[in-house]
Design an enzyme around this catalytic site. Structure first.
Site, mmCIF file in Angstrom:
data_model
loop_
_atom_site.group_PDB
_atom_site.id
_atom_site.type_symbol
_atom_site.label_atom_id
_atom_site.label_comp_id
_atom_site.label_asym_id
_atom_site.label_seq_id
_atom_site.Cartn_x
_atom_site.Cartn_y
_atom_site.Cartn_z
ATOM 1 N N LEU A 119 0.822 -1.208 0.000
ATOM 2 C CA LEU A 119 0.000 0.000 0.000
ATOM 3 C C LEU A 119 0.856 1.257 0.000
ATOM 4 O O LEU A 119 0.427 2.311 -0.457
ATOM 5 C CB LEU A 119 -0.901 0.030 1.239
ATOM 6 C CG LEU A 119 -2.004 -1.023 1.321
ATOM 7 C CD1 LEU A 119 -2.669 -0.992 2.691
ATOM 8 C CD2 LEU A 119 -3.032 -0.794 0.229
ATOM 9 N N GLY A 120 2.044 1.145 0.553
ATOM 10 C CA GLY A 120 2.893 2.324 0.631
ATOM 11 C C GLY A 120 4.263 1.935 1.140
ATOM 12 O O GLY A 120 4.426 0.909 1.791
ATOM 13 N N ASP A 121 5.227 2.793 0.802
ATOM 14 C CA ASP A 121 6.587 2.523 1.260
ATOM 15 C C ASP A 121 7.123 3.821 1.835
ATOM 16 O O ASP A 121 7.336 4.785 1.105
ATOM 17 C CB ASP A 121 7.432 2.037 0.081
ATOM 18 C CG ASP A 121 8.794 1.584 0.544
ATOM 19 O OD1 ASP A 121 8.901 1.105 1.692
ATOM 20 O OD2 ASP A 121 9.748 1.719 -0.241
ATOM 21 N N GLY A 122 7.271 3.880 3.138
ATOM 22 C CA GLY A 122 7.733 5.114 3.780
ATOM 23 C C GLY A 122 9.154 4.982 4.268
ATOM 24 O O GLY A 122 9.840 3.993 3.985
ATOM 25 N N THR A 123 9.600 5.993 5.000
ATOM 26 C CA THR A 123 10.964 6.013 5.506
ATOM 27 C C THR A 123 11.165 4.901 6.539
ATOM 28 O O THR A 123 12.194 4.226 6.543
ATOM 29 C CB THR A 123 11.248 7.367 6.209
ATOM 30 O OG1 THR A 123 10.577 8.384 5.488
ATOM 31 C CG2 THR A 123 12.718 7.670 6.305
ATOM 32 N N VAL A 163 4.168 -0.669 3.988
ATOM 33 C CA VAL A 163 2.815 -0.987 4.436
ATOM 34 C C VAL A 163 2.145 -1.897 3.411
ATOM 35 O O VAL A 163 2.187 -1.630 2.199
ATOM 36 C CB VAL A 163 1.996 0.308 4.639
ATOM 37 C CG1 VAL A 163 0.602 -0.014 5.144
ATOM 38 C CG2 VAL A 163 2.705 1.236 5.617
ATOM 39 N N LYS A 198 2.142 -2.649 8.754
ATOM 40 C CA LYS A 198 3.360 -1.854 8.516
ATOM 41 C C LYS A 198 4.540 -2.640 9.053
ATOM 42 O O LYS A 198 4.623 -2.924 10.248
ATOM 43 C CB LYS A 198 3.236 -0.512 9.245
ATOM 44 C CG LYS A 198 4.421 0.413 9.077
ATOM 45 C CD LYS A 198 4.045 1.806 9.582
ATOM 46 C CE LYS A 198 5.192 2.766 9.604
ATOM 47 N NZ LYS A 198 4.755 4.103 9.991
ATOM 48 N N ASP A 251 4.392 15.642 11.573
ATOM 49 C CA ASP A 251 4.598 15.276 10.164
ATOM 50 C C ASP A 251 3.267 15.174 9.420
ATOM 51 O O ASP A 251 3.030 14.237 8.672
ATOM 52 C CB ASP A 251 5.367 13.948 10.070
ATOM 53 C CG ASP A 251 5.943 13.717 8.671
ATOM 54 O OD1 ASP A 251 6.001 14.679 7.878
ATOM 55 O OD2 ASP A 251 6.314 12.564 8.374
HETATM 56 N N1 LIG Z 1 -3.678 1.902 7.761
HETATM 57 C C1 LIG Z 1 -3.371 2.089 6.472
HETATM 58 N N2 LIG Z 1 -4.256 1.790 5.512
HETATM 59 C C2 LIG Z 1 -3.955 2.001 4.213
HETATM 60 N N3 LIG Z 1 -2.787 2.519 3.782
HETATM 61 C C3 LIG Z 1 -1.873 2.858 4.699
HETATM 62 C C4 LIG Z 1 -2.103 2.653 6.084
HETATM 63 N N4 LIG Z 1 -1.019 3.096 6.768
HETATM 64 C C5 LIG Z 1 -0.165 3.540 5.843
HETATM 65 N N5 LIG Z 1 -0.644 3.400 4.590
HETATM 66 C C6 LIG Z 1 -0.007 3.794 3.330
HETATM 67 O O1 LIG Z 1 1.394 3.623 3.452
HETATM 68 C C7 LIG Z 1 2.063 4.890 3.303
HETATM 69 C C8 LIG Z 1 3.270 4.935 4.250
HETATM 70 O O2 LIG Z 1 2.819 4.730 5.590
HETATM 71 P P1 LIG Z 1 3.477 5.482 6.813
HETATM 72 O O3 LIG Z 1 3.411 6.952 6.559
HETATM 73 O O4 LIG Z 1 2.882 4.999 8.074
HETATM 74 O O5 LIG Z 1 4.985 4.971 6.691
HETATM 75 P P2 LIG Z 1 6.299 5.732 7.111
HETATM 76 O O6 LIG Z 1 7.442 4.820 6.822
HETATM 77 O O7 LIG Z 1 6.178 6.192 8.521
HETATM 78 O O8 LIG Z 1 6.250 6.956 6.117
HETATM 79 P P3 LIG Z 1 7.033 8.354 6.164
HETATM 80 O O9 LIG Z 1 8.085 8.241 5.113
HETATM 81 O O10 LIG Z 1 5.972 9.351 5.818
HETATM 82 O O11 LIG Z 1 7.538 8.531 7.547
HETATM 83 C C9 LIG Z 1 0.980 5.940 3.602
HETATM 84 O O12 LIG Z 1 1.223 7.163 2.926
HETATM 85 C C10 LIG Z 1 -0.273 5.277 3.082
HETATM 86 O O13 LIG Z 1 -0.429 5.497 1.698
#
Ligand SMILES: Nc1ncnc2c1ncn2[C@@H]1O[C@H](COP(=O)(O)OP(=O)(O)OP(=O)(O)O)[C@@H](O)[C@H]1O
Length: 441
Positions: free
Chosen positions: A10-14, A18, A33, A126
């Protein structure tokens, strides 16, 4: 983690990746996550800011952390799963800007979540569209990786929040800052919802300050007595900026919206409204003052259903956070064939209702019916009323063939599991609410 089957990313953050996953025992779809770094001890996991904050914050507009699992030194957070983030939604809406009603709804939800967070002693640090998750127009704040306790002691170390939403005191490396950094981000996000492009898209930290100066003008530097980045202050002090007013950047925003953005994006953190003050800003009361075309409303009519058994989608949200004005607006779109506006009042023993039939003003679509609901306890709602999805089931209408609300006996509500406890705790009745009717007209 063998209980979960991973479906898609769903997503790839720092900090983590996810994934959408399904719980093989309950068939519940969740978001997992998987943290990028290793965790060798449970204590480390429990000390994470994200865990500490989310364990404490339980609110309908804050993402729910369901479970934490550690396996082979890897840490997994299991969250409720949302469909989109606000950035994705904005990208889809580039050609079709949001109506002010839609923006108001997103902002009100974000501010309610933020108010809860700040009152419970945390600030997010953030906030950005990617961290605002949305399902069926319900918005929840996510990613508490940088959350901090308000009571924690400054000086705060520099942190890497997303530049475009970073408050000036952070850009100037002030050693102490407050929840007002979140309010700056709220202002930037509010403007972005109107423009569908970022308000201050700085390409570097100094460019970020230039971009802010080119809209707000130069600040009074005494506002930042603790700023450590003197070189940035000097650089900006010696530069001339052609100024573009926020109102010129956002021609589709109302004066109330411009005023709120201007207050939120104040150089001086002390001048920014708190989340509660922002919720009380006239921008959120405009529904009582102005006429809006019906497409501004959160109406959805699913025409895929059979004609005599229409599928209906229902939205409940609050219109104000002031206790004495707080009530739920229940919007229900059906397909009566009333040719023009008509109001029918229907009172029964324990329940009085006002039904308003409105033809769509801008097109030939069918008229709609609006119910207004109010808490029965002296018109007061004690806990904040939150947006929440409901499911509604409707039986075929017997005696109302052309116009009018379905009779009581034929209407059935099924409250979904996401219904808020404060709403489930007590019965609801529909009462006359002129305030809301003004809104719809
Ligand atoms: N509960 C969820 N349901 C659906 N998608 C999610 C959920 N949590 C996170 N995502 C997706 O994953 C992405 C990254 O999640 P998240 O921001 O928690 O990761 P991070 O590694 O902390 O990111 P960042 O780089 O912003 O710190 C989000 O922008 C969102 O698109």
């Amino acid at each position: 983690m063998e209980r979960y089957k991973f479906l898609e990313e769903l997503g790839d953050g720092t900090c983590g990746s996810v994934y959408k996953a399904v719980n093989l025992e309950t068939y519940e779809v969740v978001a997992v996550k998987k943290m990028k770094r290793k965790f060798y001890y449970w204590e480390e996991c429990m000390n994470l800011r994200e865990v500490k904050a989310l364990r404490k914050l339980n609110h309908p507009h804050i993402i729910k952390l369901k479970e934490i699992a550690r396996e082979h030194n890897e840490l997994f957070f299991i969250f409720e799963c949302m469909d989109h983030n606000l950035y994705q939604i904005m990208k889809e809406r580039e050609q079709r800007p949001f109506s002010e009603g839609e923006i108001r709804s997103f902002m009100s939800q974000m501010l309610q979540g933020l108010s809860h967070m700040h009152k419970n002693g945390y600030f997010h640090r953030d906030l950005k569209p990617e961290n605002l998750l949305v399902t069926n127009n319900i918005l929840k704040i996510a990613d508490f990786g940088l959350a901090r306790e308000v009571a924690s002691m400054p000086p705060y170390t520099e942190y890497v929040s997303t530049r475009w939403y970073r408050a000036p005191e952070v850009l100037l490396q002030s050693s102490s800052y407050t929840p007002a950094v979140d309010m700056w981000a709220v202002g930037a996000i509010l403007a972005e919802l109107f423009a569908i492009s970022p308000l201050f898209p700085g390409e570097s930290e100094i460019d970020q300050l230039y971009k802010i100066c080119s809209v707000l003008g130069k600040p009074d530097w005494t506002t930042f007595p603790e700023a450590k980045s003197i070189s940035r202050i000097m650089s900006i002090s010696h530069t001339e900026f052609p100024q573009t007013r926020i109102a010129d950047l956002l021609p589709n925003a109302s004066p109330e919206a411009i005023d709120l953005i201007t207050r939120l994006c104040s150089w001086d953190p002390l001048k920014r409204p708190t989340a509660d003050e922002a919720l009380n800003h006239p921008f959120f009361n405009m529904a009582t003052q102005a006429s809006y075309p019906l497409h501004d409303l959160e109406l959805r009519l699913n025409t895929m259903g059979e004609p005599e058994m229409p599928n209906l989608e229902l939205n409940l949200w609050d219109f104000n956070t002031k206790q004495d004005e707080c009530f739920l607006g229940l919007t229900l779109a059906v397909k009566p064939s009333a040719p023009k506006l008509e109001m029918v009042c229907n009172a029964s023993q324990d329940m009085s209702e006002n039904f308003l039939f409105c033809p769509m003003v801008n097109n030939d679509r069918e008229p709609s019916v609006f119910w207004s609901l109010l808490s029965p306890d002296e018109n007061r709602v004690h806990a904040p009323v939150e947006s929440c999805p409901l499911s509604l089931s409707f039986s075929p209408v017997q005696q109302h063939t052309s116009v009018g609300p379905p009779p009581q006996s034929t209407t059935g509500f099924t409250m979904g599991s996401s219904m808020q406890p404060n709403m489930l705790d007590r019965p609801w009745m529909a009462v006359s609410a002129p305030f809301q009717q003004t809104h719809y007209l």
